[in-house]
Design a protein around this motif. Structure first.
Motif, short mmCIF file in Angstrom:
data_model
loop_
_atom_site.label_atom_id
_atom_site.label_comp_id
_atom_site.label_asym_id
_atom_site.label_seq_id
_atom_site.Cartn_x
_atom_site.Cartn_y
_atom_site.Cartn_z
N ARG A 37 88.10 38.11 44.73
CA ARG A 37 86.86 38.59 45.86
C ARG A 37 87.37 39.11 47.20
O ARG A 37 86.51 39.64 47.61
N THR A 38 88.46 38.70 47.67
CA THR A 38 88.86 38.93 48.94
C THR A 38 90.11 39.81 48.77
O THR A 38 90.95 39.46 47.76
N ALA A 39 90.58 40.17 50.04
CA ALA A 39 91.86 41.34 50.16
C ALA A 39 92.92 40.19 49.67
O ALA A 39 93.91 40.60 49.27
N GLN A 40 92.85 39.02 50.65
CA GLN A 40 93.97 37.94 50.51
C GLN A 40 94.01 37.53 49.03
O GLN A 40 95.35 37.43 48.53
N GLN A 41 93.06 37.04 48.43
CA GLN A 41 93.00 36.65 46.84
C GLN A 41 93.76 37.91 46.00
O GLN A 41 94.67 37.30 45.35
N LYS A 55 89.98 47.72 50.12
CA LYS A 55 88.86 46.93 49.97
C LYS A 55 87.67 48.03 50.34
O LYS A 55 87.65 48.89 50.95
N ILE A 57 83.82 48.04 51.59
CA ILE A 57 83.02 47.60 52.48
C ILE A 57 81.65 48.65 52.31
O ILE A 57 81.85 49.72 52.70
N GLY A 74 93.16 46.42 53.18
CA GLY A 74 92.90 44.97 53.35
C GLY A 74 93.58 44.10 54.69
O GLY A 74 92.93 43.03 54.72
N ARG A 77 90.46 45.60 59.96
CA ARG A 77 89.01 45.35 60.12
C ARG A 77 88.18 46.77 60.45
O ARG A 77 88.71 47.46 61.40
N GLY A 107 82.56 41.45 46.14
CA GLY A 107 83.93 40.91 45.44
C GLY A 107 84.46 41.58 44.35
O GLY A 107 85.39 41.41 44.09
#
Length: 167
Positions: A37-41, A55, A57, A74, A77, A107
């Motif tokens: 669900r996140t870039a880190q995951q 990612k 957005i 990812g 910002r 996600g």
């Protein structure tokens, strides 16, 4: 793929797979055991750098309520002022708006195969990588591509839309 393989996939992933196939993209979505669900995951599950995650957005353009999709690296910002310079004033998009406009849940928002085509911008920072991975319409679905494939698949421009990175 003949199409039968799509039936076992979640509906959003089926849409993404069909769009990739229609564009002759060589890589179909892959379903992961763990959610990304996140870039880190996603980076952790795939064993890649977080910057290699493309990612998606979603923002809401204030003038006409259009969805604005920013596809960014990812590890970066989004700078909303830079996005506004390209598309006009934007605001945050809530989960309901994202689902309604894209057909995907937060996600799992893919850069392609949206329910309603968004205004799209691609972050130039993605071009640092040979291969990036994007969500495929589900928190467990991803697909690989070269960053320039995003231009071909979305028709969107590559621009500077991220905050400056401090050294």
């Amino acid at each position: 793929m003949c199409g039968a393989e799509f039936k076992a996939l979640p509906e959003g992933v089926q849409r993404v797979a069909a769009a990739l196939q229609a564009h002759g993209h060589p890589h179909m979505p892959r379903m992961l055991d763990d959610a990304a669900r996140t870039a880190q995951q996603a980076a952790d599950v795939l064993g890649i750098l977080v910057g290699q995650v493309a990612k998606s957005i979603i923002f809401r353009r204030k003038s006409d309520d259009a969805a604005v999709l920013v596809i960014t690296s990812g590890d970066r910002r989004v700078d909303e002022k830079k996005v506004e310079a390209h598309v006009g004033k934007i605001g945050r998009a809530d989960a309901g708006f994202v689902k309604e406009r894209t057909g995907f849940s937060i996600g799992g928002v893919s850069p392609i195969a949206h329910a309603t085509p968004p205004v799209t911008l691609i972050d130039q920072e993605l071009l640092r990588f040979e291969v990036v991975w994007a969500a495929a319409g589900h928190p467990h679905g991803v697909f690989p591509l070269h960053p320039t494939d995003l231009e071909r698949l979305t028709g969107a421009p590559v621009v500077d839309v991220v905050q400056e990175v401090s050294a």
